[in-house]
Design a protein around this motif. Sequence first.
Motif, short mmCIF file in Angstrom:
data_model
loop_
_atom_site.label_atom_id
_atom_site.label_comp_id
_atom_site.label_asym_id
_atom_site.label_seq_id
_atom_site.Cartn_x
_atom_site.Cartn_y
_atom_site.Cartn_z
N ASP A 1 43.07 26.93 18.05
CA ASP A 1 43.26 27.77 18.09
C ASP A 1 42.32 28.16 20.27
OD1 ASP A 1 44.62 29.77 16.19
OD2 ASP A 1 42.59 29.26 15.07
N TRP B 1 39.58 38.60 21.50
CA TRP B 1 41.44 37.72 21.51
C TRP B 1 41.11 36.90 20.59
CZ3 TRP B 1 44.40 41.89 19.27
CH2 TRP B 1 44.22 43.01 19.79
N ILE C 1 44.40 33.41 20.21
CA ILE C 1 45.51 33.09 20.16
C ILE C 1 45.99 31.84 19.42
CG2 ILE C 1 46.23 34.36 21.96
CD1 ILE C 1 46.71 32.49 24.34
N ILE D 1 48.80 36.14 16.84
CA ILE D 1 47.22 36.39 18.16
C ILE D 1 46.90 37.29 16.65
CG2 ILE D 1 49.20 38.28 17.98
CD1 ILE D 1 48.04 38.44 20.72
N TYR E 1 44.32 38.13 11.89
CA TYR E 1 45.70 37.91 12.94
C TYR E 1 46.76 37.67 12.46
CZ TYR E 1 45.91 34.01 9.21
OH TYR E 1 46.18 33.51 7.80
N GLN F 1 51.88 37.05 12.73
CA GLN F 1 52.19 35.66 13.28
C GLN F 1 53.30 35.45 12.84
OE1 GLN F 1 50.55 32.65 11.15
NE2 GLN F 1 51.23 33.21 9.63
#
Length: 258
Positions: free
Chosen positions: A83, A91, A93, A139, A150, A152
Amino acid sequence: MRKISSFIAAAGFAVLNQTASAADLPRKAPAYVPPAPPPMTWTGCYIGANVGGAWGRFELETSGGEFSRSGAGFAGGGQIGCDYQFAGSGWVIGFRNMFDGTTNSRERTFTVTGPGGLVSATGTAELKNRWFDALTGRIGYSWQPNSLLYFQGGAVWSRVEADLALTTTVAGVTTVTGGSISKTKTGWTIGGGWEYRFSPQWSVFIEGNYYDFGSRDRTIFTPATTACAAGCAFSTKATAATALIGVNYRFGGFGARL
């Protein structure tokens, strides 16, 4: 007068001597205050394990119609990923690879009718989902330092086995003809979940995912004068959903999140 002057001089000398002695005394060191730990961040890589349930749907299309059957089983395996949390933001990702084995299987009985509806065959189809391997990007948003919500999605590879068997009876003679499909196919997946850090290195998560493993075609031929003497085409399609809980061990966990 001389006595008074001598007394004043002696008193002044005593005061100066006491002041000098006080200055020579050791001073007490200030209390030690440890520095604050660096802020927690989701940036880093991890490895972990998961377990849960798998629910699958099997659709079979034949010349005799379309059939479907749902089933449930066990799912469990492991995952690895990384990550990155943007500085000054919640935020996050990342990407992850999850490999799970399953015990999900479904079975369905159907009938195939020949020309004129005079001769028919009874068939059974069994679909087994042995394992799946999902490579996803995700994300998420961390509204608190140790909580991450999150979403995905990505690609999934699955080992699906389909066994087909047709039973025909002509002039009192019963014949069983079978075929099987065993392939690793590529599909797609979407899902989401919530992850909670209960320490800088350890986290737990709960998530749900949907998988589409695509369709597979197969043609079976039965003996002459029977329903599938010229060949019967079968199309199978498999989808699944999982609900998983898991744990991750994270490498890192602290950093400069300004």
